[in-house]
Scaffold this active site. Structure first.
Site, short mmCIF file in Angstrom:
data_model
loop_
_atom_site.label_atom_id
_atom_site.label_comp_id
_atom_site.label_asym_id
_atom_site.label_seq_id
_atom_site.Cartn_x
_atom_site.Cartn_y
_atom_site.Cartn_z
N ARG A 263 0.84 -1.20 0.00
CA ARG A 263 0.00 0.00 0.00
C ARG A 263 0.88 1.26 0.00
O ARG A 263 1.97 1.26 0.59
CB ARG A 263 -0.85 -0.02 1.26
CG ARG A 263 -1.88 1.09 1.42
CD ARG A 263 -3.04 0.89 0.52
NE ARG A 263 -4.22 1.65 0.91
CZ ARG A 263 -5.27 1.82 0.11
NH1 ARG A 263 -5.28 1.29 -1.10
NH2 ARG A 263 -6.32 2.49 0.53
N THR B 42 -9.08 0.37 -10.44
CA THR B 42 -8.63 -0.84 -9.72
C THR B 42 -8.76 -2.11 -10.56
O THR B 42 -9.55 -2.20 -11.46
CB THR B 42 -9.36 -0.98 -8.37
OG1 THR B 42 -9.24 0.24 -7.65
CG2 THR B 42 -8.82 -2.10 -7.52
N GLY C 260 -13.89 -1.82 -7.10
CA GLY C 260 -15.21 -1.30 -6.76
C GLY C 260 -15.24 -0.41 -5.54
O GLY C 260 -16.30 -0.19 -4.97
N GLY C 261 -14.07 0.08 -5.09
CA GLY C 261 -14.06 0.93 -3.89
C GLY C 261 -14.66 0.18 -2.72
O GLY C 261 -14.45 -1.03 -2.58
#
Ligand code: DON
Length: 590
Positions: A125, A414, A499-500
C-alpha cells in the site's frame, strides 16, 4: 531463459516479432472499436460471452485485460510460478489498463503456498509522505476539500508500493528470471497496443481532468483528441522505465533519478502541489501482515488485514450471516438480501469506526471477528424489516478507544489478478492507483496514484480523533479484499474485485453464490449485485425484481450500474474460472 523453456515457449506461442505481436492482437473480424483478443484467448472470450466458466487441469490465470492474461499465461506455460506470472501481468496492465493500476500505485497480495500450505499477505500500500499532516485535505478554515480538488494534482499522491511488491513477491516465490518477466510489456510499449473500448470511453469521460497537465493530455488526448478504441498507442517512456526495473530490480524505482523525478512531478503539480519527497521513496518498504482468516460454513476465508478493511469486513459480514440458512432462501429471496444487506450495514458501521492502519491506530480485528461478538450483533438481524438504525458495536479490546466515524469516498478504477499455478500455489492480488487515472499526474510513462484520498479528509469529529486520519508515513484504509477460501488447508476459491468500498459486497455476494447457492464460478460472478453499506440499497440493473419487496421492508433502493471486475478461480477436481462480464478481463488455463 533456459533453452528447454524457450523451446516450449516457441512451440506454444511462436517467436515474438513486432509484426507478429500486432497480428496477434488483431484477429480477423475484430473491428476498430472492439476489444481485440489474442487468438489463444478466443475460446475464453466465447465462454465469457456465453456465460460459461472456463475449465483447465493444471494452472489458471484471470486478469482485467486479454493482453495481460496472455503475458501471464506464457509465464505459467513455461514453468513460472503464480508470483512470476503476476509480475508479467502487472507490467502489462500498467500499459493497457493505465486508468486502474500500475507502477505508480499500490496493492495487497494474498498467497497460499503449495509447498508449505501457509497463507502469507503482503501489504504494498502507498504511504503518506513524512511531511503530510492530518490537515492535508482541509482548507485554511479546517473544512474538508471537495473530493476532486483533493484528487487531481500532487496532494493526493502517496509513495507507490507496486515496484517493491513485485520485487518482494518474486524474491520470495519466483522461479523465472526477473528481467524476462517484463519482455511482453516492453514489446507492447515500444511497438504500441490497441486502446481498448473501456479505456477509450474513460478517457473521453475524463478529458477535462486529464487535460490539466500537458504531458498527461499529450499521452491520452494527442492533439487534444481523446484516444479512440482500436487506435495503436506507443509508450516509449514506460518501456524505458520497465527496462530500468528489468536491469536493476525494483529498488531502482525508489532512488536516483526516478525518485527525484517523481517527487518533482508531485511538488510542482500546478495548482495543487503535494509534499512527497525523495526520502519517502527511499524508506518505502513492503510489509508482511498477519492474514485475517474467518470460518464460514466450514471454509476458511482468508484475506488482507489492516490497513485494508477488506478481510475484516468481509469476515464480519459472513460471520453475521452464518446463523441463517441462506441456502434454503436462495438468490431470489428478498429475505436473503435483507439479511445480507443489514449484515453488511452492521459490518460497515464497525469499519467506519475501527479500521485503519494498525501501525498507527490499535485495531480490534480479533474482537470484531470473535464468535461471541458476532453472535450478539447477528441477533439484531432477527426481525422482518430493515434495521431502522445501525451503530458501531463494542468489540472486546485491550485498548481504550474513543474514535469518531469516518466515510472516505472511493470511485471507480482498480484491477483484480487471480492465479493458480502448476506448483499448488494460489495468488489473489487487488491492485490500484485509486480513482480512474489516479492523480492524473504522469511521470516516466506511468500515472501516479491518488491513494491518499482514501484517508478521512476530516481528522476529528467533536474533538474525537478519526482512526483513518492522515498521519506521516501512515497507509490509508482500503476496502480491497483479495481473498482465498480454503478447506482442510487447501485452496478452493481465489477471488477479488475492484469497486471501492463496494468491493466488500461484491466479494461477499460471490462467496455466498458459490458456497450457499452452489453456483459455478462464472454464474457466481455474473449474478446481479445488491450492495448495502450505509442504508440505501444499490441494486444492479437486472436485480430489479427485488426492488419492490426491499422497499416494502423499509429500504431506499437505487437501481444503478455496479461495475465490479471480479476474477474467480475455483479449485476442485479441475480448475474452473469466471471473469466479470462487466469488464474486459478474461480467465484462461491449461
Ligand atoms: O483501496 C481501496 O479500497 C480503493 N482505493 C480502491 C479503489 C477502487 O476499487 C475503485 N474502484 N472501482
Amino acid at each position: 531463459m533456459r533453452a528447454s523453456v524457450l523451446a516450449v515457449a516457441l512451440i506454444l506461442f511462436g517467436p515474438a516479432t513486432a509484426q507478429q505481436a500486432t497480428d496477434a492482437i488483431a484477429p480477423e473480424g475484430a473491428g476498430a472499436g472492439e476489444l481485440r483478443v489474442p487468438p489463444m484467448l478466443a475460446a475464453a472470450q466465447e465462454a465469457k460471452a456465453a456465460g460459461r466458466p472456463v475449465e483447465a487441469e493444471t494452472w489458471m490465470i484471470a486478469a482485467a485485460h486479454p493482453l495481460a492474461v496472455e503475458a501471464g499465461a506464457k509465464v505459467l506455460a513455461t514453468g513460472g510460478t503464480a508470483a512470476d506470472a503476476m509480475v508479467a501481468v502487472q507490467a502489462v496492465l500498467g500499459l493497457v489498463e493505465p486508468q486502474s493500476s500500475g507502477l505508480g500505485g499500490g496493492a495487497f497480495l494474498v498467497w497460499h503456498d503449495g509447498a508449505s500450505g501457509e497463507i502469507t499477505t503482503l501489504d504494498g500500500r502507498e504511504t503518506a509522505p513524512l511531511a503530510a499532516t492530518p490537515r492535508l485535505f482541509q482548507d485554511e478554515a479546517g473544512q474538508p476539500l471537495e473530493f476532486f480538488d483533493a484528487v487531481v494534482g500532487g496532494r493526493s499522491v502517496g509513495t507507490p508500493g507496486i515496484p517493491a511488491l513485485l520485487a518482494e513477491a518474486h524474491a520470495r516465490w519466483g522461479r523465472a528470471a526477473w528481467a524476462g518477466l517484463f519482455a511482453d510489456a516492453i514489446r507492447l510499449a515500444d511497438d504500441g497496443f490497441p486502446v481498448s473500448p473501456r479505456l477509450a470511453t474513460l478517457i473521453a469521460e475524463d478529458a477535462g481532468r486529464l487535460s490539466r497537465f500537458a504531458d498527461t493530455r499529450d499521452y491520452f488526448l494527442p492533439a487534444g483528441i481523446p484516444l479512440k478504441a482500436g487506435e495503436i498507442r506507443r509508450n516509449p517512456d514506460y518501456a524505458d522505465t520497465l527496462r530500468l526495473l528489468a536491469r536493476k530490480g525494483g529498488a531502482a524505482f525508489y532512488t536516483g533519478d526516478m525518485a527525484l523525478d517523481i517527487a518533482e512531478r508531485v511538488q510542482r503539480a500546478g495548482g495543487n502541489p503535494g509534499v512527497l519527497a525523495p526520502l519517502d521513496l527511499a524508506i518505502y518498504r513492503v510489509r508482511e501482515r498477519p492474514a485475517v482468516c474467518m470460518l464460514y460454513r466450514g471454509y476458511e476465508v482468508c484475506g488482507m488485514g489492516p490497513p485494508s478493511s477488506g478481510a475484516t469486513t468481509v469476515g464480519q459480514s459472513l460471520g453475521l450471516l452464518e446463523p441463517f440458512d441462506l441456502a434454503a432462501l436462495g438468490p431470489d429471496s428478498p429475505e436473503a438480501w435483507r439479511l445480507i444487506g443489514d449484515a453488511s450495514r452492521l459490518a460497515f458501521a464497525d469499519r467506519g469506526r475501527y479500521l485503519a492502519d494498525s501501525d498507527y491506530v490499535p485495531v480490534p480485528v480479533k474482537g470484531l471477528l470473535a464468535p461471541d461478538y458476532l453472535r450478539s450483533r447477528s441477533d439484531l438481524l432477527r426481525g422482518d424489516d430493515m434495521l431502522p438504525e445501525v451503530a458501531p458495536g463494542n468489540p472486546a479490546f485491550d485498548h481504550a478507544l474513543n474514535l469518531a466515524d469516518d466515510r472516505a469516498l472511493e470511485l471507480p478504477s482498480t484491477s483484480q489478478i487471480s492465479i493458480v499455478d502448476g506448483y499448488g500455489n494460489a495468488l489473489s492480488m487487488t491492485t490500484t492507483i485509486e480513482n480512474g487515472f489516479g492523480s492524473r499526474l504522469m511521470v516516466h510513462g506511468f500515472l501516479l496514484n491518488n491513494q491518499l484520498t482514501d484517508f478521512s479528509f476530516a481528522s476529528h469529529d467533536n474533538g474525537r480523533p478519526i482512526a483513518n486520519r492522515v498521519e506521516p508515513g501512515k497507509r490509508p484504509r482500503s476496502s480491497m479484499a483479495p481473498t482465498i477460501l480454503r478447506r482442510d488447508g487447501r485452496p478452493v476459491l481465489v477471488l477479488g474485485s475492484p469497486g471501492g468500498s463496494r468491493i466488500i459486497g461484491y466479494v461477499v455476494k460471490t462467496i455466498i453464490a458459490w458456497v450457499d447457492w452452489g453456483m459455478d464460478a462464472q454464474a457466481a460472478v455474473a449474478l446481479p449485485h445488491l450492495v448495502n453499506r450505509f442504508g440505501p440499497y444499490d441494486l444492479e440493473i437486472g436485480a430489479g425484481a427485488l426492488a419492490g419487496p426491499l422497499r416494502a421492508m423499509g429500504y431506499e433502493v437505487d437501481e444503478t450500474e455496479l461495475t465490479s471486475g471480479l476474477n474467480v478461480i475455483a479449485l476442485g477436481v479441475r480448475l474452473q474460472g469466471g471473469a466479470d462480464p462487466r469488464r474486459e478481463g478474461l480467465v484462461y488455463g491449461q
